[in-house]
Design an enzyme around this catalytic site. Structure first.
Site, short mmCIF file in Angstrom:
data_model
loop_
_atom_site.label_atom_id
_atom_site.label_comp_id
_atom_site.label_asym_id
_atom_site.label_seq_id
_atom_site.Cartn_x
_atom_site.Cartn_y
_atom_site.Cartn_z
N LYS A 17 -44.23 -32.81 -12.67
CA LYS A 17 -45.30 -33.40 -12.43
C LYS A 17 -45.65 -33.46 -10.81
O LYS A 17 -45.02 -33.00 -10.08
CB LYS A 17 -45.18 -34.99 -13.06
CG LYS A 17 -44.95 -35.16 -14.43
CD LYS A 17 -44.61 -36.58 -14.63
CE LYS A 17 -44.51 -36.80 -16.03
NZ LYS A 17 -44.31 -38.37 -16.48
N PHE A 65 -53.54 -48.60 -19.22
CA PHE A 65 -53.04 -47.90 -18.14
C PHE A 65 -53.41 -46.44 -18.14
O PHE A 65 -52.97 -45.58 -17.23
CB PHE A 65 -51.77 -48.11 -17.47
CG PHE A 65 -50.70 -47.75 -18.53
CD1 PHE A 65 -50.23 -46.18 -18.72
CD2 PHE A 65 -49.97 -48.74 -19.65
CE1 PHE A 65 -49.24 -45.97 -19.68
CE2 PHE A 65 -49.03 -48.38 -20.30
CZ PHE A 65 -48.63 -47.00 -20.43
N ASN A 131 -42.54 -40.56 -12.18
CA ASN A 131 -41.14 -40.22 -12.30
C ASN A 131 -40.87 -38.63 -12.41
O ASN A 131 -39.88 -38.13 -13.08
CB ASN A 131 -40.65 -40.79 -13.47
CG ASN A 131 -41.81 -40.61 -14.75
OD1 ASN A 131 -42.38 -39.57 -14.62
ND2 ASN A 131 -41.43 -41.19 -15.84
N HIS A 134 -41.59 -34.54 -16.73
CA HIS A 134 -41.69 -34.61 -18.21
C HIS A 134 -40.83 -33.68 -19.06
O HIS A 134 -40.71 -32.61 -18.65
CB HIS A 134 -43.22 -34.41 -18.71
CG HIS A 134 -43.33 -34.39 -20.24
ND1 HIS A 134 -43.45 -35.46 -21.15
CD2 HIS A 134 -43.18 -33.26 -21.17
CE1 HIS A 134 -43.24 -34.93 -22.21
NE2 HIS A 134 -43.15 -33.59 -22.41
N1 UDP Z 1 -45.67 -44.41 -18.23
C1 UDP Z 1 -45.86 -45.46 -17.30
N2 UDP Z 1 -46.16 -46.67 -17.66
C2 UDP Z 1 -45.36 -47.06 -19.17
C3 UDP Z 1 -44.93 -46.11 -20.00
C4 UDP Z 1 -45.20 -44.79 -19.43
O1 UDP Z 1 -46.30 -45.22 -16.33
O2 UDP Z 1 -45.25 -48.29 -19.42
C5 UDP Z 1 -45.93 -43.09 -17.75
C6 UDP Z 1 -44.58 -42.53 -17.20
O3 UDP Z 1 -45.01 -41.47 -16.07
C7 UDP Z 1 -43.95 -41.77 -18.50
C8 UDP Z 1 -45.18 -41.31 -19.05
O4 UDP Z 1 -46.27 -42.29 -19.03
O5 UDP Z 1 -43.41 -40.52 -17.87
C9 UDP Z 1 -45.06 -41.04 -20.61
O6 UDP Z 1 -44.40 -42.04 -21.22
P1 UDP Z 1 -43.35 -41.93 -22.26
O7 UDP Z 1 -43.15 -43.16 -22.93
O8 UDP Z 1 -43.63 -40.94 -23.27
O9 UDP Z 1 -41.98 -41.70 -21.34
P2 UDP Z 1 -41.30 -40.35 -21.13
O10 UDP Z 1 -41.18 -39.44 -22.42
O11 UDP Z 1 -41.83 -39.46 -19.87
O12 UDP Z 1 -39.83 -40.68 -20.65
MG MG Z 2 -42.53 -38.91 -23.80
#
Ligand code: UDP
Ligand code: MG
Length: 176
Positions: A17, A65, A131, A134
């Site tokens: 990212k 968000f 974070n 992905h």
């Molecule tokens: N995200 C966030 N707040 C939340 C949930 C998700 O900022 O409460 C963002 C975060 O950058 C995350 C991305 O949205 O990596 C995708 O969310 P997901 O639940 O799919 O998590 P991941 O698969 O990336 O661990």
């Molecule tokens: Mg995810």
């Protein structure tokens, strides 16, 4: 006796990212990922459009968000020099779980400090989890995501079935 679960040959979509680029962590993260003993079969730089973000994060589109998430994921919050991500397809045994383990928990504040997200992530002023990486979380998600981000010709192996289509009046840009 504890039986070892069978290893699975998998593909996974990995995206570095914009915060990974802003923080000059590209090389560092790819080095960490190499611990997983996987192989890269596709790689490119991508500008994330709203359409791509909505499809990629379809499960989050309705969240309040989402717009702030898009501003982060597209890199718009960091300015034009960082409006890009690096996308990869990795292949290998248990690729999905191995990469998720190295990446760490979604919330960088909860992620183990030795993981990529635990070591380098943060939550920004808008509450978005910056974070860095992905990675697909299941074989179904990986297939959907890989097909969304890459065309068959951009991957050096035929990992899912393809077909040939002939398109009339198809225009494409070539070097002048
Ligand atoms: N995200 C966030 N707040 C939340 C949930 C998700 O900022 O409460 C963002 C975060 O950058 C995350 C991305 O949205 O990596 C995708 O969310 P997901 O639940 O799919 O998590 P991941 O698969 O990336 O661990
Ligand atoms: Mg995810």
């Amino acid at each position: 006796m504890k039986r070892k679960s069978k290893k699975r040959h998998q593909y996974t979509l990995i995206i570095l990212k914009p915060d990974a680029l802003v923080k000059s962590l590209t090389g560092n993260i790819l080095t960490r990922l190499s611990e997983a003993r996987l192989r890269i079969i596709a790689a490119k730089v991508v500008r994330v459009t709203p359409e791509l973000a909505k499809k990629h994060y379809a499960h989050l589109v309705d969240k309040p968000f989402f717009n702030d998430l898009y501003e982060y994921f597209s890199g718009k919050i960091y300015g034009p020099d960082y409006e890009r991500v690096l996308a990869f397809v990795y292949e290998g045994e248990d690729a999905i779980e191995r990469v998720r383990k190295i990446a760490g928990a979604t919330n960088p504040l909860e992620a183990d400090p030795t993981t990529i997200r635990g070591a380098y992530g943060r939550i920004n002023k808008k509450g978005i989890m910056e974070n860095l990486i992905h990675c697909s979380d299941s074989e179904e998600a990986a297939e959907k995501e890989i097909k969304l981000w890459f065309s068959p010709d951009e991957i050096i192996e035929e990992i899912y079935p393809t077909k040939i289509v002939v398109e009339k009046n198809y225009k494409r840009r070539v070097w002048a």
